[in-house]
Enzyme design. Structure first.
Site: not given
Length: 432
Positions: A323, A343, A304, A318-319, A341
């Site tokens: 979220h 979720n 993606y 690093s991201g 992340c």
């Protein structure tokens, strides 16, 4: 998902940068009293003395007419056969503040400015009741170079974990780091204990021992005008900033139980189902701090690219984010399927996004992967002893409404935090 598009660079780039403040903020320490002129001459000890009749004897260091005076030495005044009534150290319209030791000694508090001519005026009263005024002038050394300093903090609201972070335009020589720490005063509306920590040679952080009390007003004044960071290199301006600490908001994500516990305003607020990093993309352990947020943030990863992800609050460079992830709602609470992340569902992610500010702690536990230093604001990876070891003074700092002082950490109460709402567990970045 993970954000591999770096809209920001460097560890400190997540917040607005506050530049060097050039205003001189020195105060005069003085007592009222009458004065009359009295001639002076140079004393053999290198200071300026009044003529010793039956009145007070005033000694000023540096001596009258001195040049190339080191900025770190400051100004000292002593009086015998009397007491100090008033001391004024001026350079044009600027005044150098100082403190009295009893009634017979006075010394400046902060570094003198480089390449500056100072005038010292001392009014003293003798034991015989006579008042004299002594004046002396000198000039400080000229720098071979200058440095600047800045902070990412703005005049806003931050979370209870937020450190004071100061960046220097060049590396600070280890020989001068203690002097730099001593040149900074912190004011806190609620008493706190913390310590300075050198993260390399160009970054100096102040972290509290436990989290800031919520709703604390904080300010700092870095007296860098005249402070030295390397041979011949001096500061040319001071740096100051004020900010506030908002509501306590703390997230604790357990990668094994697939749930995030939220503590709000000092109390347990909710237990949210989540889905963190899948094996190979594990969300790493440690107490991080929120950096920034976006709605949406464009994220890219395996398969993606530039996908808009809504209600995203970042906590690593690093991201990694908290979220909204509608695609994994069925897995949240049961299995880890993200690329690193955390979720969350719509209700929980929108609530967190609305309440989060930079500096809110996010602790990840239960991961098979250890956290990496400087992947985000990682000062809460450190134990109290590690924090002290990273200071050039190895001293604790007590800050309150009237300013800050350095203290021997061994004199402090050995109060270890046992609550998530008070502070992070030591060595919490290690693999679970």
């Amino acid at each position: 998902m993970r954000d591999s598009e770096r809209s920001l660079t460097g560890r400190r780039a997540g917040l607005a940068i506050t530049g060097v403040c050039g205003a001189l903020c020195l105060l005069v320490t003085a007592c009222s009293g009458s004065s009359s002129s009295n001639p002076a001459h140079h004393g053999s000890n290198g200071g300026t003395k009044t003529v010793a009749n039956s009145g007070p004897v005033v000694s000023i260091t540096p001596a009258n007419g001195s040049t190339k005076v080191k900025t770190s030495r400051g100004v000292s005044v002593t009086v015998t056969h009397g007491k100090i009534e008033n001391v004024s150290v001026t350079a044009g319209h600027a005044h150098a503040g100082g403190t009295l030791q009893g009634q017979t000694a006075w010394h400046t508090v902060w570094p003198l400015h480089a390449a500056t001519r100072y005038t010292v005026t001392v009014t003293a009263t003798g034991t015989d009741g006579k008042t004299t005024t002594t004046t002396s002038t000198f000039k400080t050394e000229r720098p071979a170079g200058t440095f600047t300093a800045s902070t990412i903090l703005g005049n806003g609201t931050y979370g209870v974990g937020m450190p004071i972070m100061i960046n220097f335009s060049q590396a600070v020589d280890p020989r001068f780091r203690a002097g730099i720490e001593k040149a900074i005063s912190i004011t806190s509306s609620k008493p706190v204990v913390g310590a300075w920590y050198w993260d390399g040679g160009q970054t100096l952080d102040f972290r509290t021992r436990n989290y800031w009390p919520q709703h604390t007003n904080v300010s700092f004044e870095a007296h860098f005008n005249g402070a030295q960071i390397a041979p011949g290199v001096f500061g040319a301006a001071n740096l100051s900033q004020s900010f506030s600490i908002g509501n306590s908001l703390i997230g604790v994500t357990n990668t094994r139980t697939h749930h995030t516990t939220i503590y709000y305003k000092g109390k347990r607020f909710g237990l949210w189902p989540d889905s963190s990093g899948m094996p190979g993309d594990d969300t790493a352990n440690g107490t991080y701090l929120t950096i920034e947020k976006g709605n949406p943030v464009l994220m890219s990863g395996p398969g993606y690219k530039n996908v808009p992800v809504f209600y995203s609050v970042r906590f690593t460079w690093s991201g990694n984010y908290y979220h909204y992830a509608p695609w994994s709602v069925g897995e949240q609470g049961f299995i880890n399927v993200s690329h690193g992340c955390v979720n969350l569902n719509y209700q929980d992610s929108t609530w967190y996004y609305a309440h989060a500010v930079p500096g809110d702690p996010i602790t990840v536990t239960g991961s098979p992967v250890a956290g990496r230093w400087d992947d985000g604001y990682t000062q809460w990876f450190l134990s109290w002893s590690q924090l002290l070891h990273g200071s050039a003074t190895h001293e604790a700092v007590q800050a309150g409404p009237t300013g800050s002082t350095f203290v021997n950490p061994d004199t402090l109460p050995a109060t270890a935090s046992t609550s998530r709402t008070n502070g992070a567990k030591a060595h919490n970045y290690l693999a679970g």
